[in-house]
Every structure is written in C-alpha cells, then in structure tokens.
Scaffold this active site. Structure first.
Site, PDB file in Angstrom:
ATOM      1  CG  MET A 211       8.326  -7.186   6.079  1.00 53.98           C
ATOM      2  SD  MET A 211       8.570  -5.643   6.976  1.00 53.98           S
ATOM      3  CE  MET A 211       7.204  -5.702   8.113  1.00 53.98           C
ATOM      4  NE  ARG A 212      15.556 -11.102   2.558  1.00 57.89           N
ATOM      5  CZ  ARG A 212      16.146 -12.169   3.125  1.00 57.89           C
ATOM      6  NH1 ARG A 212      15.479 -12.915   3.969  1.00 57.89           N
ATOM      7  NH2 ARG A 212      17.396 -12.475   2.844  1.00 57.89           N
TER       8      ARG A 212
ATOM      9  CB  SER B 234       9.861   7.542  11.435  1.00 57.58           C
ATOM     10  OG  SER B 234       9.413   7.764  12.749  1.00 57.58           O
TER      11      SER B 234
ATOM     12  CG  ASN C  62      12.274   1.379   6.085  1.00 58.65           C
ATOM     13  OD1 ASN C  62      11.477   0.762   5.364  1.00 58.65           O
ATOM     14  ND2 ASN C  62      12.378   1.143   7.383  1.00 58.65           N
TER      15      ASN C  62
ATOM     16  CB  ALA D 207      -0.126   9.035   9.339  1.00 60.86           C
ATOM     17  CD  GLU D 208       2.905   3.213   7.709  1.00 63.92           C
ATOM     18  OE1 GLU D 208       3.472   2.648   6.756  1.00 63.92           O
ATOM     19  OE2 GLU D 208       2.457   2.586   8.686  1.00 63.92           O
TER      20      GLU D 208
ATOM     21  CG  HIS E 227       9.836   1.721  11.671  1.00 62.00           C
ATOM     22  ND1 HIS E 227       9.966   0.352  11.534  1.00 62.00           N
ATOM     23  CD2 HIS E 227       9.656   1.948  12.995  1.00 62.00           C
ATOM     24  CE1 HIS E 227       9.884  -0.212  12.726  1.00 62.00           C
ATOM     25  NE2 HIS E 227       9.701   0.734  13.633  1.00 62.00           N
TER      26      HIS E 227
ATOM     27  NE  ARG F 107      20.764 -10.876   6.007  1.00 63.15           N
ATOM     28  CZ  ARG F 107      19.480 -11.131   6.211  1.00 63.15           C
ATOM     29  NH1 ARG F 107      18.572 -10.501   5.513  1.00 63.15           N
ATOM     30  NH2 ARG F 107      19.097 -12.020   7.099  1.00 63.15           N
TER      31      ARG F 107
ATOM     32  CB  SER G 278      -0.980   0.001   1.185  1.00 59.86           C
ATOM     33  OG  SER G 278      -0.331   0.266   2.393  1.00 59.86           O
ATOM     34  CG  ASN G 279       3.537   2.801   2.988  1.00 62.60           C
ATOM     35  OD1 ASN G 279       3.302   4.002   3.150  1.00 62.60           O
ATOM     36  ND2 ASN G 279       3.350   1.902   3.950  1.00 62.60           N
TER      37      ASN G 279
END
Ligand code: GAR
Length: 209
Positions: free
Chosen positions: A89-90, A135, A106, A172-173, A108, A64, A13-14
C-alpha cells in the site's frame, strides 16, 4: 527458475499464494525475498516461518525515493529478476518504477480500468454492478494503470457486503496471481513477448534491457 521479490504491507495472503504455488516442481519462479514497509506486517512473520528471506524497513520519516532506493538495493542484492506487489500500500517513485519496467506486477481487487485506488468492493456495490473481480497488471508510474496481464471475474450476489465480496474475490486473486506471474516469467524467455508489450503499451524499458 526466475527469482521474484514480493513487496507487502500487511496480511500477505497473496504473497502466501505466490509462495505455495512456487513449491510445485513445475513452477517457473521462486520467491527470493519478501520485503515489507511495516516491520509488524503479519505476512512477514509467515514468510520468515516458511524459510523465505525477509527484510523490513519502515517508510516513516523517509522520503519516497529514499525509501524505494533502500528496497531496490535489497531486491538487487537478492538477485531478483521480477517484483510482485502483493497488498503493498505504497505509491512508488518514478525511478523505482522505471528501474523495474516490464518486470514488476501488481494485483488489484477490481476489474481494471474500473475502480482504481481503494474501497473497490464498496464502490462496485454502490454502482449496482453485478460483476466484480481482480486484475494483475504491469506497474507503471500511474496508480493501478499499467497494462492488464490477466483478470478473473467474480459474480456479485444478493446480500453481498464489501466484506463478503472481498473474501470471495480474494479466492480468485490467489488463483490468478501465481498463474499470471508464471506466464510472465516464462513468456519473457521469448523476447517477442516483451517487445510486444512495449509496442502495444508504449512501455519504457530500462536502459539495460
Ligand atoms: C488484496 O485484496 C489486494 O488485491 C489488495 O489488498 C489486499 C491485500 O491482501 N490490494 C490493493 O488494494 C492494492 N491497491 P493480502 O495482504 O492478504 O494479499
């Protein structure tokens, strides 16, 4: 316009908020590619339906740094100047983080430096907080730790659960993230902005800067 690569793991969604904001004529960035570490991420299907180039690569079975190198190749091939993590989510390898220093942000769901990591809303409720929020920060090697570029406060109301608080914070994000990204890519045309960040936060910039 600045070319932005968005990394997602799920709903996206972001990512959608960044994308739809970019459709305004005066938006200083465009979404050049959306990359997911899960081929089934719903946000990936949305991006594709919206005509945005996508790339999916499962991280499973890869080290990674190997996985991040694959993502990096795709970002560079898409001629991306900035990277926006949106529900990605990594944990990131140091090489990848350093390669995008000052150009990777990012979002958060807490008022950093409070509640780094997961379960931010439940932790805010458990602590008896009356205010929560979100944030946007520059990404550094430490999780959820880079310089904060923007925050929005969200009131906690009686009866809030982690779910209701998360849903309200998400609104808000979606407002905050496109605004901060636009500011970053715009102000970056002013070299003093990046230099100021470097001085203020002892930020390491890649050798090519
Ligand atoms: C968002 O609330 C974002 O802030 C959070 O995950 C959600 C992703 O939703 N990110 C983190 O917790 C990162 N540590 P989305 O996929 O719909 O954007």
């Amino acid at each position: 316009r600045a070319r932005v690569g968005v990394l997602i793991s799920g709903r996206g969604s972001n990512m959608a908020a960044l994308l739809y904001a970019s459709r305004a004529a005066d938006c200083p960035y465009e979404i050049a590619i959306v990359i997911a570490n899960d081929p089934d991420a719903p946000g990936l299907a949305l991006a594709a339906a919206e005509g945005v180039p996508t790339f999916a690569q499962s991280h499973k079975g890869l080290k990674r740094a190997e996985f991040d190198a694959i993502v990096d190749v795709r970002l560079r091939a898409a001629e991306v100047s900035h990277v926006a993590l949106a529900g990605y989510m990594r944990l990131l390898s140091e090489g990848f983080v350093n390669g995008w220093a000052g150009r990777m942000i990012n979002i958060h769901p807490s008022l950093l430096p409070r509640y780094k990591g997961l379960d931010t809303h439940q932790r805010a409720l458990d602590a008896g907080d009356t205010v929560a929020g979100c944030s946007v920060h520059l990404v550094t090697a430490e999780l959820d730790d880079g310089p904060v570029l923007g925050q929005t406060r969200v009131a906690i109301v009686p009866g809030d659960t982690a779910a209701t608080l998360a849903a309200r914070t998400l609104i808000a994000e979606h407002q905050l993230y496109p605004r901060v990204l636009a500011e970053l890519v715009t102000r970056e045309r002013n070299p003093d902005y990046l230099l100021g960040l470097v001085r203020k936060h002892a930020l390491a910039l890649p050798a090519s800067e």
